[in-house]
Scaffold this motif. Structure first.
Motif, PDB file in Angstrom:
ATOM      1  N   PRO A  46     -18.577  -0.458   4.944  1.00  0.00           N
ATOM      2  CA  PRO A  46     -17.313   0.239   5.187  1.00  0.00           C
ATOM      3  C   PRO A  46     -17.447   1.734   4.945  1.00  0.00           C
ATOM      4  CG  PRO A  46     -17.253  -0.799   3.044  1.00  0.00           C
ATOM      5  CD  PRO A  46     -18.563  -1.207   3.689  1.00  0.00           C
ATOM      6  N   PRO A  47     -16.614   2.514   5.635  1.00  0.00           N
ATOM      7  CA  PRO A  47     -16.615   3.958   5.368  1.00  0.00           C
ATOM      8  C   PRO A  47     -16.124   4.239   3.943  1.00  0.00           C
ATOM      9  CG  PRO A  47     -15.052   3.372   7.129  1.00  0.00           C
ATOM     10  CD  PRO A  47     -15.683   2.114   6.649  1.00  0.00           C
ATOM     11  N   ALA A  48     -16.519   5.381   3.418  1.00  0.00           N
ATOM     12  CA  ALA A  48     -16.077   5.770   2.077  1.00  0.00           C
ATOM     13  C   ALA A  48     -14.552   5.792   2.007  1.00  0.00           C
ATOM     14  CB  ALA A  48     -16.642   7.141   1.731  1.00  0.00           C
ATOM     15  N   SER A  49     -14.038   5.388   0.882  1.00  0.00           N
ATOM     16  CA  SER A  49     -12.603   5.361   0.576  1.00  0.00           C
ATOM     17  C   SER A  49     -11.786   4.530   1.570  1.00  0.00           C
ATOM     18  CB  SER A  49     -12.035   6.779   0.444  1.00  0.00           C
ATOM     19  OG  SER A  49     -11.946   7.409   1.700  1.00  0.00           O
ATOM     20  N   PHE A  50     -12.392   3.516   2.136  1.00  0.00           N
ATOM     21  CA  PHE A  50     -11.691   2.608   3.040  1.00  0.00           C
ATOM     22  C   PHE A  50     -11.244   1.385   2.245  1.00  0.00           C
ATOM     23  CE2 PHE A  50     -11.960  -0.975   6.131  1.00  0.00           C
ATOM     24  CZ  PHE A  50     -10.924  -0.587   6.954  1.00  0.00           C
ATOM     25  N   ASP A  51      -9.946   1.117   2.231  1.00  0.00           N
ATOM     26  CA  ASP A  51      -9.415   0.014   1.430  1.00  0.00           C
ATOM     27  C   ASP A  51      -9.416  -1.285   2.238  1.00  0.00           C
ATOM     28  OD1 ASP A  51      -8.170  -1.650  -0.364  1.00  0.00           O
ATOM     29  OD2 ASP A  51      -6.544  -0.279  -0.832  1.00  0.00           O
ATOM     30  N   TRP A  52     -10.559  -1.929   2.269  1.00  0.00           N
ATOM     31  CA  TRP A  52     -10.717  -3.170   3.021  1.00  0.00           C
ATOM     32  C   TRP A  52      -9.916  -4.307   2.400  1.00  0.00           C
ATOM     33  CZ3 TRP A  52     -12.915  -7.319   0.509  1.00  0.00           C
ATOM     34  CH2 TRP A  52     -13.646  -7.030  -0.651  1.00  0.00           C
ATOM     35  N   ILE A  53      -9.720  -4.265   1.092  1.00  0.00           N
ATOM     36  CA  ILE A  53      -8.967  -5.336   0.420  1.00  0.00           C
ATOM     37  C   ILE A  53      -7.508  -5.310   0.875  1.00  0.00           C
ATOM     38  CG2 ILE A  53      -8.123  -6.186  -1.804  1.00  0.00           C
ATOM     39  CD1 ILE A  53     -10.773  -5.201  -3.029  1.00  0.00           C
ATOM     40  N   GLU A  54      -6.889  -4.150   0.819  1.00  0.00           N
ATOM     41  CA  GLU A  54      -5.493  -4.032   1.245  1.00  0.00           C
ATOM     42  C   GLU A  54      -5.336  -4.441   2.708  1.00  0.00           C
ATOM     43  OE1 GLU A  54      -2.129  -0.637   2.099  1.00  0.00           O
ATOM     44  OE2 GLU A  54      -3.647  -0.219   0.580  1.00  0.00           O
ATOM     45  N   ARG A  55      -6.254  -4.012   3.539  1.00  0.00           N
ATOM     46  CA  ARG A  55      -6.185  -4.326   4.968  1.00  0.00           C
ATOM     47  C   ARG A  55      -6.255  -5.846   5.191  1.00  0.00           C
ATOM     48  NH1 ARG A  55      -8.168   0.150   8.114  1.00  0.00           N
ATOM     49  NH2 ARG A  55      -7.269  -0.074  10.154  1.00  0.00           N
ATOM     50  N   ALA A  56      -7.145  -6.511   4.485  1.00  0.00           N
ATOM     51  CA  ALA A  56      -7.292  -7.969   4.625  1.00  0.00           C
ATOM     52  C   ALA A  56      -6.070  -8.696   4.076  1.00  0.00           C
ATOM     53  CB  ALA A  56      -8.553  -8.436   3.913  1.00  0.00           C
ATOM     54  N   GLU A  57      -5.538  -8.227   2.951  1.00  0.00           N
ATOM     55  CA  GLU A  57      -4.350  -8.861   2.384  1.00  0.00           C
ATOM     56  C   GLU A  57      -3.141  -8.696   3.301  1.00  0.00           C
ATOM     57  OE1 GLU A  57      -4.270  -7.094  -1.528  1.00  0.00           O
ATOM     58  OE2 GLU A  57      -5.435  -8.757  -2.382  1.00  0.00           O
ATOM     59  N   ARG A  58      -3.004  -7.534   3.922  1.00  0.00           N
ATOM     60  CA  ARG A  58      -1.909  -7.329   4.885  1.00  0.00           C
ATOM     61  C   ARG A  58      -2.026  -8.276   6.069  1.00  0.00           C
ATOM     62  NH1 ARG A  58      -2.353  -1.240   5.042  1.00  0.00           N
ATOM     63  NH2 ARG A  58      -3.605  -1.819   6.820  1.00  0.00           N
ATOM     64  N   ALA A  59      -3.249  -8.660   6.410  1.00  0.00           N
ATOM     65  CA  ALA A  59      -3.473  -9.594   7.513  1.00  0.00           C
ATOM     66  C   ALA A  59      -3.248 -11.046   7.087  1.00  0.00           C
ATOM     67  CB  ALA A  59      -4.888  -9.426   8.058  1.00  0.00           C
ATOM     68  N   GLY A  60      -2.915 -11.264   5.815  1.00  0.00           N
ATOM     69  CA  GLY A  60      -2.606 -12.602   5.328  1.00  0.00           C
ATOM     70  C   GLY A  60      -3.768 -13.356   4.724  1.00  0.00           C
ATOM     71  N   LEU A  61      -4.899 -12.694   4.486  1.00  0.00           N
ATOM     72  CA  LEU A  61      -6.049 -13.369   3.910  1.00  0.00           C
ATOM     73  C   LEU A  61      -6.032 -13.292   2.396  1.00  0.00           C
ATOM     74  CD1 LEU A  61      -6.951 -12.836   6.900  1.00  0.00           C
ATOM     75  CD2 LEU A  61      -9.267 -12.886   6.016  1.00  0.00           C
ATOM     76  N   ARG A  62      -6.568 -14.305   1.783  1.00  0.00           N
ATOM     77  CA  ARG A  62      -6.794 -14.303   0.339  1.00  0.00           C
ATOM     78  C   ARG A  62      -8.145 -13.636   0.121  1.00  0.00           C
ATOM     79  NH1 ARG A  62      -4.765 -17.625  -4.063  1.00  0.00           N
ATOM     80  NH2 ARG A  62      -5.716 -16.718  -5.891  1.00  0.00           N
ATOM     81  N   VAL A  63      -8.170 -12.575  -0.664  1.00  0.00           N
ATOM     82  CA  VAL A  63      -9.377 -11.775  -0.842  1.00  0.00           C
ATOM     83  C   VAL A  63      -9.982 -12.035  -2.219  1.00  0.00           C
ATOM     84  CG1 VAL A  63     -10.318  -9.432  -0.948  1.00  0.00           C
ATOM     85  CG2 VAL A  63      -8.508  -9.975   0.688  1.00  0.00           C
ATOM     86  N   PHE A  64     -11.301 -12.201  -2.211  1.00  0.00           N
ATOM     87  CA  PHE A  64     -12.062 -12.313  -3.447  1.00  0.00           C
ATOM     88  C   PHE A  64     -13.121 -11.216  -3.430  1.00  0.00           C
ATOM     89  CE2 PHE A  64     -10.656 -16.628  -2.470  1.00  0.00           C
ATOM     90  CZ  PHE A  64     -10.001 -16.952  -3.645  1.00  0.00           C
ATOM     91  N   ARG A  65     -13.145 -10.405  -4.479  1.00  0.00           N
ATOM     92  CA  ARG A  65     -14.115  -9.312  -4.588  1.00  0.00           C
ATOM     93  C   ARG A  65     -15.148  -9.678  -5.644  1.00  0.00           C
ATOM     94  NH1 ARG A  65     -14.436  -4.914  -8.114  1.00  0.00           N
ATOM     95  NH2 ARG A  65     -15.738  -3.258  -7.275  1.00  0.00           N
ATOM     96  N   LEU A  66     -16.391  -9.728  -5.223  1.00  0.00           N
ATOM     97  CA  LEU A  66     -17.498  -9.988  -6.133  1.00  0.00           C
ATOM     98  C   LEU A  66     -18.199  -8.673  -6.423  1.00  0.00           C
ATOM     99  CD1 LEU A  66     -19.042 -13.155  -4.420  1.00  0.00           C
ATOM    100  CD2 LEU A  66     -17.351 -13.068  -6.258  1.00  0.00           C
ATOM    101  N   ASP A  67     -18.211  -8.262  -7.677  1.00  0.00           N
ATOM    102  CA  ASP A  67     -18.893  -7.036  -8.087  1.00  0.00           C
ATOM    103  C   ASP A  67     -20.260  -7.424  -8.630  1.00  0.00           C
ATOM    104  OD1 ASP A  67     -19.873  -4.711  -9.156  1.00  0.00           O
ATOM    105  OD2 ASP A  67     -18.135  -4.311 -10.430  1.00  0.00           O
TER     106      ASP A  67
END
Length: 150
Positions: free
Chosen positions: A24-45
């Protein structure tokens, strides 16, 4: 196709779910975008996941696995193909950041993790809640065979 558009196509169902490398591009909020689309997001650090045990512990925390999770590969697959405690309205998106840490430190565990993710994605493929796994960021080695989203 750029990274933002590729993610939008995935979220809109124009791309098949799968396991992908994605930058993803820098400072791109992929989590918010996916949640707005109705997906359940899991972030693995993955910064601290340098072996099987630390990887499984990271997954148990991120997915909020139930107490019966057995801290082994079979239990990981069982949990990822169940997720009854974490329903996803329109699907699941797993973002695995810093995956190259595990790939560099323990190639066997990384290969097994990819296999488990692929099995989970396949088990959800024809459901109302498909799963996609994104290996976020740069890296090589074992992940070179993983298709790129973009």
């Amino acid at each position: 196709m750029d990274a933002k558009r590729a993610l939008d196509d995935l979220l809109a169902g124009r791309l098949e779910p799968g396991v992908f490398r994605w930058g993803p591009p820098a400072s791109f909020d992929w989590i918010e975008r996916a949640e707005r689309a109705g997906l359940r997001v899991f972030r693995l650090d993955g910064h601290a996941a340098k072996g099987k045990e630390s990887f499984l512990r990271m997954c148990a925390e991120a997915f909020q696995f139930p107490d019966w999770f057995g801290n082994n590969w079979d239990a990981l697959e069982d949990c990822l193909t169940d997720l009854s405690w974490a329903p996803g309205r329109k699907g699941y998106l797993v973002g695995y950041e810093a995956w190259a840490e595990l790939a560099a430190a323990d190639q066997g565990s990384f290969r097994t993790a990819l296999d488990v993710f692929a099995e989970a994605v396949e088990s959800w493929r024809d459901s109302d809640s498909p799963m996609t796994v994104l290996l976020i960021g740069d890296g090589g080695g074992e992940a070179a065979a993983v298709p790129e989203l973009a």
